[in-house]
Design an enzyme around this catalytic site. Structure first.
Site, PDB file in Angstrom:
ATOM      1  N   TYR A 103       0.827  -1.211   0.000  1.00  0.00           N
ATOM      2  CA  TYR A 103       0.000   0.000   0.000  1.00  0.00           C
ATOM      3  C   TYR A 103       0.866   1.267   0.000  1.00  0.00           C
ATOM      4  CZ  TYR A 103      -3.680  -3.260   1.437  1.00  0.00           C
ATOM      5  OH  TYR A 103      -4.580  -4.298   1.498  1.00  0.00           O
ATOM      6  N   ASP A 162      -1.297 -10.062   8.755  1.00  0.00           N
ATOM      7  CA  ASP A 162      -0.293 -10.905   8.090  1.00  0.00           C
ATOM      8  C   ASP A 162       1.138 -10.462   8.381  1.00  0.00           C
ATOM      9  OD1 ASP A 162      -1.855 -12.904   6.889  1.00  0.00           O
ATOM     10  OD2 ASP A 162      -2.501 -11.516   5.343  1.00  0.00           O
ATOM     11  N   HIS A 378       4.618  -6.689  -4.040  1.00  0.00           N
ATOM     12  CA  HIS A 378       3.270  -6.830  -4.552  1.00  0.00           C
ATOM     13  C   HIS A 378       2.453  -5.577  -4.238  1.00  0.00           C
ATOM     14  CE1 HIS A 378       3.662  -9.109  -0.681  1.00  0.00           C
ATOM     15  NE2 HIS A 378       2.813  -8.167  -0.326  1.00  0.00           N
ATOM     16  N   TYR A 461     -11.103  -0.578   0.491  1.00  0.00           N
ATOM     17  CA  TYR A 461     -11.094  -0.175   1.902  1.00  0.00           C
ATOM     18  C   TYR A 461      -9.796   0.530   2.236  1.00  0.00           C
ATOM     19  CZ  TYR A 461      -7.820  -3.566   4.046  1.00  0.00           C
ATOM     20  OH  TYR A 461      -6.698  -4.256   4.444  1.00  0.00           O
ATOM     21  N   ARG A 462      -8.827   0.455   1.338  1.00  0.00           N
ATOM     22  CA  ARG A 462      -7.475   0.928   1.606  1.00  0.00           C
ATOM     23  C   ARG A 462      -6.756   0.803   0.275  1.00  0.00           C
ATOM     24  NH1 ARG A 462      -4.124  -2.873   5.781  1.00  0.00           N
ATOM     25  NH2 ARG A 462      -2.208  -1.698   6.035  1.00  0.00           N
TER      26      ARG A 462
END
Lengths: 516, 108
Positions: A103, A162, A378, A461-462
């Protein structure tokens, strides 16, 4: 608005936009007086460590890079740093442990921002074993709190996401999720200490009442509930946060229910919703299907759902039995497999043999096996969809077909999960590669998916810092009143626009034409 | 391998206990246990170990603590620059002196 600067900072890093070299040098001197010479980083070597390790702009000039990084060790340091930033109109970007990987990692939205690295603020201030909460600073990772609980022999669980190296404060503020009954991390926070954009200190909830002993026990305090405006936010820097913990349960068990057709997913989800919303099935629901082969020929592969139960030994068995009875009475063809059962505490040997103990409150990094050895990182696409069989089938079909058309491997589509009560997240994990052209295509595909999802009523959501404007653009009800309201607050609370300009698509007035 | 994993977890907790109590500069092994073991430790669910098994097969040990071919610069580069999905580690996470101690431990 500040003009993009072509000047160069102390080494080869960019200057903060709109700030000249003389002022920047003076500001760094003031930061050094506050936090000490060792904790102001301005060389290439040091500042590069704050780039996004999984950047979709890897090796491209658009890859955001800060101008410097400051590492305060106390709330007072943070307050002083914010006051200095106001004097020089420096954009700041705060990180907790900087592990928001997928992110944006630790990178700022605006190149040339000054990082506020809170990792040194790593005090675990309190752990309550009797009312099950902790009070921590932003530099405390899930690993850190877990180790502290273990070393003291306390009978409480954390709910790790995670990435075990992530910050409890940072992950909660980004509204991350875990796997146990405490999986909605923002919902499990209770009480914040926040440095406001003018350097003033605010405590939310009961923290506003001097002498109150309930800061981590009652969320709301008195008057409007503010905590939400500091999540995914640029309105303050959170320097302490309460997090609720789980009493160590006596036992855990998992069971898997399978249905052979897609049609059966509809009644199955209705039954699972009943069981989850009545707290019989707990923790994150994980669905599995033949997603990797999800095309027209394989669309009827059926589904399996992992159901989790936490509690007294006899009760988790009874809950699983009840779940089977209820689902079987509605879907006679459903099949059931007993999953593992554990009684706590687990032995060290047992933990060491587990591939993924995160659903048992034990932090790890096993999720980083995703793409390990092949990729440079990723990028997560994470839309929220309704928790119904119909919506799951529609979303999987729409997303898998879109990915196929865009040339993305079907393995990028992660099976649906319920990180948050009453909703589903379907992640797409785009690989970041060393090839610039592939990454460019990934960015384009991501943007198309944002629009496609929004057309179906599914919003992220993000998201990654590179797509915050595009995602916020989708939340457009009533001529973007949500964004306009956020920006009204931003301009009022942070008139110099020093905190995290552009965070989640919210821009202060002086930066507003930077919106993508 | 299993025994090593249990030892690593015990060390992981013990190191934290010492650290939490006195805040002292930890040993190289404690730095390794804190920062590297969750990914490069023994047993399942360790992405770093998994990748090195795939990469080296039988040619080199997958566990860094069993390697004898690494140099100071090699280790420093991986920690400060990262590789693949392993991100770099900042000086607020592993200071230069902690990194030095950790590398000394691996090169012992």
């Amino acid at each position: 608005m500040p003009e993009a600067s072509h000047l160069i900072g102390e080494d080869d890093m960019p200057l903060p936009p709109g700030v000249n070299e003389r002022d920047f040098t003076a500001a760094l001197g003031e930061f050094r007086r506050v936090v000490g010479d060792d904790w102001v980083f301005s060389s290439d070597e040091d500042v590069n460590l704050y780039r996004d390790a999984y950047s979709p702009f890897l090796n491209e000039p658009e890859d955001p890079v800060p101008s410097a990084a400051i590492a305060p060790q106390s709330t007072e340091h943070v307050q002083e740093c914010v006051r200095i930033a106001n004097r020089y109109s420096l954009p700041l970007w705060a990180i907790s442990t900087g592990k928001n990987l997928g992110y944006g990692g630790s990178a700022p939205r605006v190149s040339g921002s000054v990082m506020i690295d809170l990792k040194r603020m790593d005090r675990i201030i309190e752990i309550s074993e009797t009312n099950h909460y902790a009070l921590v600073e932003p530099g405390v990772s899930y690993f850190d709190l877990y180790r502290e609980i273990q070393s003291r022999g306390l009978k409480v669980w954390i709910d790790p996401p995670d990435p075990g190296w992530g910050s409890l404060v940072g992950n909660s503020l980004e509204r991350g999720g875990g796997y146990t009954p405490m999986r909605d991390h923002f919902a499990a926070q209770c009480g914040m200490e926040v440095v406001l954009p003018n350097g003033e200190l605010l405590r939310t909830g009961m923290g506003a009442l001097p002498g109150a002993e309930t800061w981590q026990q009652y969320n709301y305090g008195f008057g409007p509930y503010l905590d939400g405006i500091f999540s995914q936010s640029s309105l303050g820097i959170v320097t302490k946060m309460g997090v609720w913990l789980l009493p160590e349960p006596e036992a855990y068990r998992r069971g898997t229910v399978s249905v052979a057709t897609n049609e059966a997913l509809v009644p199955l989800m209705e039954e699972i919703n009943y069981l989850m919303n009545s707290n019989t099935v707990q923790g994150t629901l994980r669905l599995q299907s033949a997603l990797a082969a999800f095309d027209d020929a394989n669309v009827s592969q059926g589904w399996a759902a992992d159901l989790q139960f936490y509690g007294p030994d006899k009760v988790v068995d009874a809950q699983w039995e009840h779940a089977q009875d209820r689902i079987r009475s509605r879907i006679p063809q459903a099949t059931f497999i007993d999953g593992p059962k554990h009684r706590f505490p687990l032995s060290e040997e047992k933990i060491a043999g587990m591939a993924n103990a995160v659903p048992l409150g034990i932090p790890g990094l096993s999720a980083f096996q995703f793409g390990a050895g092949e990729n440079q990182g990723h990028l997560w696409f994470a839309p929220i969809i309704p928790m119904t069989g119909e919506a799951i089938l529609e979303a999987v079909n729409v997303l898998s077909q879109a990915l196929a058309e865009l040339g993305v491997p079907a393995s990028a589509l992660i099976p649906p999960q319920s990180y948050f009560p009453r909703s589903i997240v379907i992640f797409v994990g785009f690989p970041i590669t060393a090839d610039t052209e592939t990454n460019r295509q990934t960015r384009e595909t991501y943007r198309q998916l944002v629009k496609l999802a929004a057309e179906h009523g599914w919003g992220e959501y993000r998201t990654h810092i590179a797509f915050m404007d595009e995602v916020m653009e989708c939340y457009s009800f009533n001529d973007h009143v949500l964004r306009r309201f956020h920006e009204q607050m931003k301009d009022s609370i942070d008139p110099n626009g020093v905190l995290a300009p552009g965070k989640n698509g919210i821009w202060p007035a002086r930066w507003r034409d930077q919106r993508a | 391998m299993r025994r090593l994993a249990v030892t690593a977890i015990a060390a992981f907790i013990a190191a934290a206990a010492v650290w939490a109590q006195d805040g002292a500069d930890p040993s190289g092994k404690a730095v390794y246990d804190k920062w590297c073991t969750p990914c490069h430790g023994d047993g399942p669910g360790k992405p770093g170990t998994m990748v090195l098994i795939q990469r080296y097969g039988d040619r080199l040990p997958a566990l860094l603590e069993e390697r004898s071919d690494m140099t100071y610069e090699y280790l420093q580069t991986f920690v400060r620059q990262g590789v693949g999905v392993m991100p770099p580690f900042r000086k607020t996470e592993i200071t230069d002196s902690e990194l030095e101690a950790m590398i000394d431990y691996l090169l012992r």
